[in-house]
Design a protein around this motif. Sequence first.
Motif, short mmCIF file in Angstrom:
data_model
loop_
_atom_site.label_atom_id
_atom_site.label_comp_id
_atom_site.label_asym_id
_atom_site.label_seq_id
_atom_site.Cartn_x
_atom_site.Cartn_y
_atom_site.Cartn_z
N UNK A 1 0.90 -1.15 0.03
CA UNK A 1 0.28 -0.03 0.02
C UNK A 1 0.96 1.06 0.09
N UNK A 2 0.59 2.29 -0.53
CA UNK A 2 1.40 3.68 -0.64
C UNK A 2 1.19 4.32 0.47
N UNK A 3 2.55 4.66 0.91
CA UNK A 3 2.65 5.37 2.42
C UNK A 3 2.18 6.63 2.18
N UNK A 4 1.43 6.95 3.52
CA UNK A 4 0.63 7.97 3.62
C UNK A 4 1.47 9.34 4.06
N UNK A 5 1.02 10.59 3.54
CA UNK A 5 1.73 11.75 3.78
C UNK A 5 0.82 12.55 4.62
N UNK A 6 1.26 13.82 5.31
CA UNK A 6 0.33 14.68 5.93
C UNK A 6 0.66 15.96 5.26
N UNK A 7 -0.39 16.85 5.06
CA UNK A 7 0.08 18.43 4.76
C UNK A 7 -0.51 19.20 6.02
N UNK A 8 0.46 20.15 6.03
CA UNK A 8 0.25 21.15 7.02
C UNK A 8 0.32 22.53 6.43
N UNK A 9 -0.79 23.07 6.71
CA UNK A 9 -1.37 24.38 5.74
C UNK A 9 -1.16 25.61 6.72
N UNK A 10 -0.38 26.61 6.15
CA UNK A 10 -0.61 28.02 6.74
C UNK A 10 -1.60 28.82 5.96
N UNK A 11 -2.78 28.62 6.64
CA UNK A 11 -4.11 29.27 6.03
C UNK A 11 -3.78 30.83 5.64
N UNK A 12 -3.16 31.53 6.61
CA UNK A 12 -3.40 32.71 6.26
C UNK A 12 -2.30 33.29 5.12
N UNK A 13 -1.24 32.62 5.18
CA UNK A 13 -0.17 32.72 4.09
C UNK A 13 -0.58 32.32 2.46
N UNK A 14 -1.28 31.30 2.75
CA UNK A 14 -1.92 30.82 1.44
C UNK A 14 -3.02 31.50 0.94
N UNK A 15 -3.99 32.06 1.52
CA UNK A 15 -4.97 32.64 1.08
C UNK A 15 -4.87 33.97 0.75
N UNK A 16 -3.93 34.82 1.60
CA UNK A 16 -3.54 36.28 1.00
C UNK A 16 -2.57 36.25 -0.17
N UNK A 17 -1.75 35.09 0.02
CA UNK A 17 -0.92 35.15 -1.34
C UNK A 17 -1.55 34.99 -2.63
N UNK A 18 -2.65 34.18 -2.71
CA UNK A 18 -3.21 33.69 -3.80
C UNK A 18 -4.36 35.04 -4.37
N UNK A 19 -4.84 35.66 -3.28
CA UNK A 19 -5.59 36.71 -3.37
C UNK A 19 -4.71 37.83 -4.15
N UNK A 20 -3.65 37.89 -3.64
CA UNK A 20 -2.64 39.14 -4.35
C UNK A 20 -2.35 38.92 -5.72
N UNK A 21 -2.45 37.46 -6.17
CA UNK A 21 -2.43 37.38 -7.57
C UNK A 21 -3.51 37.55 -8.23
N UNK A 22 -4.65 37.89 -7.82
CA UNK A 22 -5.85 38.26 -8.44
C UNK A 22 -6.85 37.07 -8.72
N UNK A 23 -6.75 35.84 -7.73
CA UNK A 23 -7.72 34.95 -8.00
C UNK A 23 -7.91 34.31 -6.62
N UNK A 24 -9.02 33.42 -6.50
CA UNK A 24 -9.34 32.55 -5.27
C UNK A 24 -9.21 31.35 -5.47
N UNK A 25 -8.68 30.57 -4.42
CA UNK A 25 -8.50 29.10 -4.45
C UNK A 25 -9.69 28.52 -4.10
N UNK A 26 -9.84 27.33 -5.12
CA UNK A 26 -10.92 26.61 -4.70
C UNK A 26 -10.39 25.31 -3.52
N UNK A 27 -10.63 25.49 -2.34
CA UNK A 27 -10.25 24.87 -1.34
C UNK A 27 -10.53 23.13 -1.46
N UNK A 28 -11.55 23.06 -1.94
CA UNK A 28 -12.04 21.44 -2.02
C UNK A 28 -11.05 20.85 -3.15
N UNK A 29 -11.09 21.62 -4.33
CA UNK A 29 -10.18 21.02 -5.33
C UNK A 29 -8.47 21.12 -4.88
N UNK A 30 -8.19 21.97 -4.14
CA UNK A 30 -6.94 21.98 -3.58
C UNK A 30 -6.81 20.66 -2.56
#
Length: 253
Positions: A4-33
Amino acid sequence: MSAAPQTNYAFIDSQNLNLSIQNLGWKLDYARFRRYLQDKYNVSRAIIFIGYMEEQSDLYSHLQAAGYELVYKPTLSYKDGSTKGNVDAELVMHTIIELPNYHQAVIVTGDGDFYSLIEYLIDQGKLAKLVIPSQYRYSALLKQFDPQYLAFVSDLRQKLEYTHKRRNPESNAAADDTETPTQQQPQRSTRIDTVQGDSEARNEPYTDIRRASTGANDAEMRSPRTAFSRKEPQPDHPDKGAFLGDSKNHHIT
């Protein structure tokens, strides 16, 4: 029989992620991410670190419904109406605490405050990828790492941008990060505001979660909530959370 494939965990800095994407002029689809993290990096648990504000309870519910676990940081309220909820320490702590439970970690941030954490994970062979929100604006400290460890959300706008139209479920089934044209179908237009913030832009104003420019002496602590919330994904309410998109059965790599 293959292992079975080994599992990984993601640790997400929500504030950095969201404002960085907004500064690019678009919004992230969190479900697709979330689906992208699962398909690309075999992420079984995606943990978002976020400042807690009671009025954002709908947002937290929809993030959980999309498959994220939330770790809350109590926020401080200031006399000028701003709030502060720095989650750096919590992200580092949980990444280390969970170290025996995952094969490798995916860290989502562009904040140089995590340099030592990234360096440690690389030394231990425990870093799968450092996913930086914007290739145009991130800490120079992180640029010192081998490019093989780096990936950028900004390269995946066509796959991960939130739109008001439903995407074709088959459009993102490719096995690489190449952006391909997608067909779109009508989608609910109702949405709730996304999380705001970026450690590299601490003095910039934004809508929901703003970092304060005044001293801590003016602060009044909000009531803290549970430090770690783990809930199983639940179906989206038909009238809310459209910003999360319709990623079920999508495979995004």
